[in-house]
Design an enzyme around this catalytic site. Structure first.
Site, short mmCIF file in Angstrom:
data_model
loop_
_atom_site.label_atom_id
_atom_site.label_comp_id
_atom_site.label_asym_id
_atom_site.label_seq_id
_atom_site.Cartn_x
_atom_site.Cartn_y
_atom_site.Cartn_z
N ARG A 9 0.82 -1.22 0.00
CA ARG A 9 0.00 0.00 0.00
C ARG A 9 0.85 1.26 0.00
O ARG A 9 0.50 2.25 -0.62
CB ARG A 9 -0.96 0.01 1.20
CG ARG A 9 -1.92 -1.17 1.23
CD ARG A 9 -2.74 -1.29 -0.05
NE ARG A 9 -3.75 -2.32 0.04
CZ ARG A 9 -3.59 -3.59 -0.32
NH1 ARG A 9 -2.43 -4.01 -0.81
NH2 ARG A 9 -4.59 -4.45 -0.20
N ALA A 36 6.10 8.01 24.62
CA ALA A 36 4.95 8.13 23.73
C ALA A 36 5.37 8.54 22.32
O ALA A 36 4.92 7.96 21.33
CB ALA A 36 3.97 9.14 24.30
N ASN A 128 12.78 15.97 27.45
CA ASN A 128 13.19 17.23 28.07
C ASN A 128 14.08 18.05 27.16
O ASN A 128 14.74 17.52 26.26
CB ASN A 128 13.86 16.97 29.43
CG ASN A 128 15.19 16.26 29.27
OD1 ASN A 128 16.19 16.89 28.94
ND2 ASN A 128 15.21 14.94 29.46
N GLU A 130 16.78 19.94 27.78
CA GLU A 130 18.24 19.85 27.89
C GLU A 130 18.76 18.75 26.95
O GLU A 130 19.76 18.92 26.27
CB GLU A 130 18.68 19.51 29.33
CG GLU A 130 18.43 20.59 30.35
CD GLU A 130 17.04 20.50 30.97
OE1 GLU A 130 16.18 19.80 30.39
OE2 GLU A 130 16.80 21.12 32.00
N CYS A 168 18.67 25.25 13.00
CA CYS A 168 18.77 24.20 14.02
C CYS A 168 18.03 24.68 15.26
O CYS A 168 17.50 25.80 15.30
CB CYS A 168 20.23 23.86 14.30
SG CYS A 168 21.08 24.98 15.43
N CYS A 171 19.16 27.92 16.63
CA CYS A 171 18.80 29.11 15.85
C CYS A 171 17.46 29.64 16.36
O CYS A 171 17.18 30.83 16.32
CB CYS A 171 18.64 28.76 14.38
SG CYS A 171 20.15 28.37 13.52
N CYS A 185 5.03 16.70 31.39
CA CYS A 185 3.86 15.81 31.31
C CYS A 185 3.51 15.26 32.69
O CYS A 185 2.35 14.96 32.97
CB CYS A 185 4.15 14.65 30.37
SG CYS A 185 4.48 15.19 28.69
ZN LIG Z 1 21.69 26.90 14.38
#
Ligand SMILES: [Zn+2]
Length: 338
Positions: A9, A36, A128, A130, A168, A171, A185
């Protein structure tokens, strides 16, 4: 092509076709985090026939995961199966034609490059900011395209980063917001409808990157499943971006924290000073005099009074029922030879 074959498919979908399917089969993706979002992504990519998947996660299953995390069932929770292992087992039952490599580990500045260096694309299933900044540094450094995704309550965001070509994460946000600034959450909840939708969008971006489609998302997409709004904002590369312009990798160059409080939960993770490999049989023998011990191939659960330690083979320990780093470190050094 077998007209009723496994991938028939999606092969009939003209933008994938036989050639795209072959590219998926020859591709390798690292999925960082298998909650999740990561679990949803691993499922989509595994069913779609991405040839090699590496699934990295530090946790094992808990009851509160089952409402959202599509690859797992009650047996996995009862058996204390690490998420990465349970996900790999399930995906191998779904698709025996692909290779799935589970990695039970915390993602740190020390190991992140080795986890992604052979991947064609990296998918973010972490929980998270970080960690996402660390992933951004690693992917920019190695020029790996990656698909960011984050979800909380009914709102989520996703962005596709092609280092050197599109913006990125740094940025867009120069620094990781302070941990206290963002709800998690665990504090404000999250809907399975949101994580299902967002992980599908992320998977689709991964697939487009793998087959070389020119139609990759270049915006920061915000989704709210409750108000049912989708908003795409244009994001530009910054000439002074510390990561993709100046190539300064602050998160990758930072030392890995030894003690980490897991936000919104009474849990503290303590990592060993040096890499180690624990022998559960002898450890269980010495701990049994102090409390109850159960273990499987991957994790040992030790309970003594109100204290619970979940000990992984690599020496990482999750201390439950404590909320400060010092107490956690004390509890660990009392019971474990780390
Ligand atoms: Zn950047």
């Amino acid at each position: 092509m077998d007209p009723e074959g496994r991938y028939s498919r999606q092969v009939r979908f003209a933008k994938i076709g036989v050639e795209g399917q072959e590219k998926l089969r020859n591709s390798r993706v690292t999925v960082l985090g298998c909650g999740a979002l990561g679990g949803g992504i691993a499922q989509c990519l595994g069913r779609a026939g991405v040839g090699r998947l590496r699934i990295v996660d530090r946790d094992f299953l808990e009851w509160s995961n089952l409402a959202r995390q599509v690859l797992f069932d009650e047996e996995d929770v009862r058996d204390h199966t690490p998420k990465a292992v349970a996900a790999a087992r399930r995906l191998r039952r779904v698709n025996s034609e692909i290779e799935v490599e589970p990695v039970v580990a915390d993602i740190t500045p020390t190991n992140v490059l080795s986890l992604i260096e052979d991947a064609d694309v990296v998918a973010d299933g972490s929980d998270n900011m970080e960690l996402r900044f660390l992933v951004n540094d690693a992917c920019v450094k190695l020029s790996k395209p990656w698909v960011y995704g984050g979800a909380v309550a009914a709102r989520g965001m996703t962005m596709t980063v092609r280092p050197g070509t599109t913006a990125c994460l740094r940025c867009v946000l120069e620094d990781a917001p302070s941990a206290e600034a963002l709800p998690t959450c665990n504090e404000v909840g999250v809907l399975n409808t949101l994580t299902g939708l967002l992980s599908s969008i992320q998977s689709n971006e991964v697939i487009k990157l793998l087959i070389g489609s020119g139609e990759v998302n270049e915006a920061l997409l915000r989704v709210d499943v409750w108000s049912l709004t989708f908003e795409a904002s244009r994001v530009e590369r910054r000439g002074d971006c510390p990561a993709c312009a100046l190539r300064r990798f602050d998160f990758l160059d930072a030392p890995a924290p030894r003690v980490l409080k897991l936000r919104g939960r009474s849990l503290v993770q303590v990592s060993p000073e040096r890499p180690t490999k624990l022998d559960f049989t002898s450890l269980a023998g010495s701990l049994r005099k102090d409390g109850n011990v159960e273990y499987n191939e991957y994790v040992m659960v030790f309970k003594s009074g109100a204290c619970e330690l979940d000990v992984f083979r690599d020496g990482r320990v999750i201390v439950k029922g404590v909320s400060d780093a010092e107490t956690a470190r004390r509890v660990v050094s009392r019971y474990l030879p780390l």
